[in-house]
Structures are given as structure tokens and as C-alpha cells.
Design a protein around this motif. Structure first.
Motif: not given
Ligand code: GAP
Length: 476
Positions: A169, A201, A203, A213, A220, A288-289
Motif C-alpha cells: 500500500e 500484492r 493475490e 491484479t 491514497e 469494492e471500488l
Molecule cells: N491503505 C489502505 C488500503 O490499501 P485496501 O482496501 O486494501 O486499503 C484500497 O485498498 C484500494 O486499492 C481498494 O479499494 C482497491 O480500489 C485498490 N486495490 C486493492 N487491492 C487491489 C488489487 N489487488 N488490484 C487492484 N486494485 C486493488
């Protein structure tokens, strides 16, 4: 309005140069995507609008661009080394691995999956008869915690380097710089720091195009405040409102496709006292957006103070004896996920009122109804024919508009004018400017000298106007 299926959008993205599969000539690399000429413009517009809305227009916000690689201690302090994990389940029959909570979410909804404890995942999969998506068997091993951080090594000698992480993040880059920013920019609480940058990440189950992805971009904000002076509830509500208005008014996403969702108590991240997401109605359901607001308390700054030994307190400028560790509200946006939602939301296939194409099929058009500010191309200049002097005049108009509007202006000279309109509709260009022999003073039937035809993407209406009035008319 038709809602786009994911396949329709993926196909348009490839065909028109919004998004391509990553490393395609080598057979690809699963779940990686490259933004093409139009995609990069679209995503850049979204990032710039976000920066303008949340940094430039406000006096209580500043920006930052921190390094992706951070001292690994920062990730111990933030809790990511210990807690940033998803429940991984192995199918004992085919050995494929999945994210257990996502399999449950697909069947029972996000609320059911969100509150599960690790030891409940496998019994729930079995009780609900949720079979392996790969082989169809019901034979799950107990769920294990799988840390999502990508580990790599810093140093030139293989095996002797220090283990470091690609940031999962962007937020932590802001926290570790809190004192630097507070002191150098002389900001007073409450104030926020914004950052746009890549996050990574590992994932377990990426997918649904650019929705999830392993490499993605975040936008942020960490908004620091004194909870005694400004109670968190008010700040929370304000950020929810500002996030909603950015998504609907600035980016033009339809409100009926958006909703707030509060995190359940058991679902909250290890640092959060309250989180509200905004969800979008994706083709596969609500997802989640972004996080409209997450109340992180003083968790992060306190942790960094403990782990680094540095004083992270803020001195009240009006009362130097009062020192506090500020609390934090965090709105967190995924730039790729928002770009995906903007594209899905804009996509439409319209009937053209019973007209037939050359093969006798009913004629339709695919049109991306992007908000003008978001559209990757703002204008297209279309000379009616390829005659040299007409093209030259059209190029003059192109150069004038680029200069006066500082906008992306397309230039298309190939195919019938109808085909060119369709092409521009498909990439969401709000206005097309046709230059004809009337413009040159050679055919009064087409229009007066130094006038052009401007066609609107959404209404398909055309107006004739003077070249000298074009820039003001087309400004967005
Ligand atoms: N700092 C807090 C944080 O990172 P999160 O809900 O894990 O919170 C925030 O991530 C946003 O980042 C998500 O709402 C999404 O829009 C985006 N996001 C998180 N993981 C993602 C992924 N693997 N691929 C694309 N977008 C991602």
C-alpha cells in the motif's frame, strides 16, 4: 443504456488500444495488463482529476511521492508482516489453491465471507458444499494464512542481500514522512497528505480483468487530525461525501451503480475503528471500488514511533506544552479499479433507429459515454476528403486546438465520415469537427467559409460554427 459484460469491455479495450494483456508476445503473464495509447490517457485523466480535486483545490492537503522500497522494519511496524494475509485453501484432489473467503463470498455474499475466522473457512466451504472451481471435488484442506507481500532482495550478492518488500500500500510512505511534511510545509492539523503510486500484492486469486491484479496503482490520502479538537465522526462523514461527489460528479459514474458499505466489526483491518467502502455494481455483482473513509486512529504513527524510536508527536502551535500523536482518516482509491468502473459505466450499445447496415443487419453503435473531462480524446478533427489542401487546413485547426485547449485532439482521415464517427463514438470522443469544402470557401452548399461542422457524441446533433469560436465551444 446497456450494461457492458466484462467480455464486451475486454474486447473493446484490446481492439481500440485501452488495455492489452501483459507480455502478450510471450504468451502473456497471468493477470498482468498493459495500458495502451487510449488507456494511459484515460487513467492519467482520472489521476489528474483526483489530484486536482483533493490536493490542488484544497488548502489543507499536500502531495508526496515516496519510494516503493522501504526499510523492512516499516512493514513490521505497520502490522503487514504479521497480519497482511488471506485465507488460502488447498484442494486436496487437484492441488489447486484458492482464496477461501472469496469462494464463500461468491456463493453467500460479501457479508458472510467478511466476518469469517481462519478456522471457520474450511468447515464453511464443506458445509455449504462449495466445490473446487477447478476439478469440482469437495475435498478442502484447512485454510492457512498466506502473506500477500512480495519479497525481494536488496544488494548485489545473490543470497547475501537484505530481504525487502514491494510496498503493498502507498499509505506507509506517508506515515513515515509525517514529521518531514508537517515541519517543512508548516501544515496545521487537520491536514492531509496525498500520494499516487504503485502497490504490489501477491493475490491468491487475481482476476476479473484489472479488478484484482498483483501490481496496481493506488491514490491514497492520510488525513491527520486531533480527535479532541475535531471528532472523528464529522471527518468520516465529510470524506464519505467528498469521495461520493468525486466518483459521481467529477468522474461521472452513475449513482445508481454505486453504494456505500460499512465494514462489519469483525471485518475491520487490524488498525481500523470504522471503515466505509464504496462499492460498484460490476458485471459479476457488487464489489469494492474504494475505501471512502477508514478511521485508523493513532495506530500507524504510534507503531512507527515505537519501532523507529523517533518522536512522531505533533506540537500544538497555539499551546507548545500540548503534544499529541495525530489520528488519521484514510480515503483509499485504486486507480485501475476506478478506471475499470469508469469504462464499464460509460459503455453502451445503441440502436440507430432501425437503420440497416450493408449486410441488412440492424445498425447499432458502440459508444463510450465518458464525461468530457475523463475522455481520453476530447476532440477529433475529420477532413471530409484526403485532398491535400483540405488536410492542410484541418491540420491547422488541429494545431490551433491543441495549442489553445492543451487537450488531446485526434486526427482521422481514413474511411467514410460515418465510419469515422462510429470509431470516435467507440473510444468516447465527445466532439467531432468535420472540415469540408465549405470551410475552404469552395462549396457554399456545405457551409460558409471558415466554418466547420461540430457533431456531439451523445445526441449525434450537428452544428455549424466559425473556426474562431471553436476553442471556447469545445473547452471542458
Ligand atoms: N491503505 C489502505 C488500503 O490499501 P485496501 O482496501 O486494501 O486499503 C484500497 O485498498 C484500494 O486499492 C481498494 O479499494 C482497491 O480500489 C485498490 N486495490 C486493492 N487491492 C487491489 C488489487 N489487488 N488490484 C487492484 N486494485 C486493488
Amino acid at each position: 443504456m446497456t450494461n457492458a459484460s466484462l467480455d464486451q469491455l475486454v474486447s473493446l479495450c484490446k481492439r481500440r488500444g485501452f488495455v492489452y494483456p501483459g507480455s502478450e508476445i510471450y504468451g502473456g503473464l497471468a493477470n498482468t495488463w498493459d495500458y495502451g495509447p487510449l488507456g494511459v490517457e484515460l487513467k492519467n485523466n482520472i489521476k489528474q482529476l483526483w489530484w486536482k480535486e483533493f490536493v490542488r483545490k484544497r488548502t489543507d492537503m499536500v502531495g508526496l511521492d515516496a519510494a516503493i522500497l522501504m526499510n523492512p522494519k516499516a512493514w513490521e511496524a505497520s502490522g503487514h508482516v504479521g497480519n497482511f494475509a488471506d485465507p488460502l485453501v488447498d484442494c486436496k484432489a487437484c492441488k489447486q489453491r484458492f482464496r477461501g473467503d472469496k469462494l464463500i463470498e461468491e456463493k453467500l455474499g460479501v457479508e458472510a465471507a467478511a466476518i469469517l475466522k481462519l478456522e471457520q473457512v474450511e468447515p464453511m466451504l464443506t458445509a455449504e458444499k462449495i466445490t473446487c472451481p477447478n476439478c469440482g471435488k469437495l475435498d478442502w484442506a484447512p485454510a492457512k494464512k498466506f502473506n500477500l507481500m512480495f519479497k525481494t532482495q536488496q544488494g548485489v550478492i545473490e543470497g547475501e542481500g537484505t530481504d525487502i518488500y514491494l510496498r503493498p500500500e502507498t499509505a506507509q510512505g506517508i506515515f513515515v514522512n509525517f514529521k518531514n511534511v508537517a515541519m517543512t510545509s508548516r501544515m496545521r492539523l487537520p491536514f492531509g497528505v496525498a500520494q499516487i503510486g504503485k502497490a504490489f500484492r501477491n493475490e491468491i486469486t487475481p482476476g476479473n480483468f484489472t479488478f484484482r491484479t498483483r501490481e496496481f496503482e493506488q491514490m491514497e490520502i492520510e488525513y491527520f487530525f486531533d480527535p479532541e479538537a475535531t471528532p472523528w465522526e464529522g471527518i468520516f462523514e465529510t470524506w464519505k461525501k467528498d469521495t461520493w461527489s468525486f466518483l459521481t460528479e467529477t468522474l461521472g459514474i452513475k449513482a445508481e451503480n454505486l453504494r456505500f458499505r460499512d465494514h462489519e466489526k469483525d471485518e475491520l483491518s487490524h488498525y481500523s475503528k470504522g471503515t466505509t467502502d464504496v462499492e460498484y455494481k460490476f458485471p459479476w455483482g457488487w464489489g469494492e471500488l474504494c475505501a471512502a473513509a477508514a478511521y485508523r486512529t493513532d495506530f500507524d504513527l504510534t507503531q512507527h514511533q515505537t519501532f523507529s524510536g523517533e518522536d512522531m508527536q505533533y506540537s500544538d502551535p497555539d499551546d507548545q506544552t500540548r503534544k499529541i500523536i495525530p489520528h488519521v482518516m484514510e480515503p483509499s482509491f485504486g486507480a485501475d479499479r476506478i478506471t475499470l468502473a469508469v469504462m464499464l459505466d460509460a459503455y453502451d450499445e445503441e440502436s440507430l433507429g432501425g437503420a440497416r447496415d450493408d449486410s441488412g443487419k440492424e445498425d447499432t453503435r458502440t459508444v463510450m459515454h465518458f464525461a468530457a473531462k475523463v475522455a481520453p480524446m476530447k476532440i477529433a478533427i475529420l477532413p471530409l476528403s484526403k485532398k491535400e489542401h483540405l488536410v492542410a487546413k484541418s491540420k491547422e485547426i488541429h494545431a490551433m486546438l491543441v495549442e489553445q485547449l492543451d487537450a488531446n485532439v485526434d486526427f482521422d482521415v481514413t474511411g467514410s465520415i460515418g465510419k469515422r464517427y462510429r470509431r470516435q463514438d467507440e473510444i468516447g470522443t465527445p466532439k467531432c469537427v468535420t472540415v469540408d469544402f465549405g470551410t475552404l470557401g469552395e462549396d457554399p452548399a456545405q457551409g460558409e467559409t471558415d466554418t466547420v461542422t461540430v457533431r456531439d457524441r451523445d445526441t449525434q446533433q450537428q452544428v455549424r460554427m466559425k473556426i474562431s469560436e471553436l476553442a471556447e465551444y469545445l473547452r471542458v
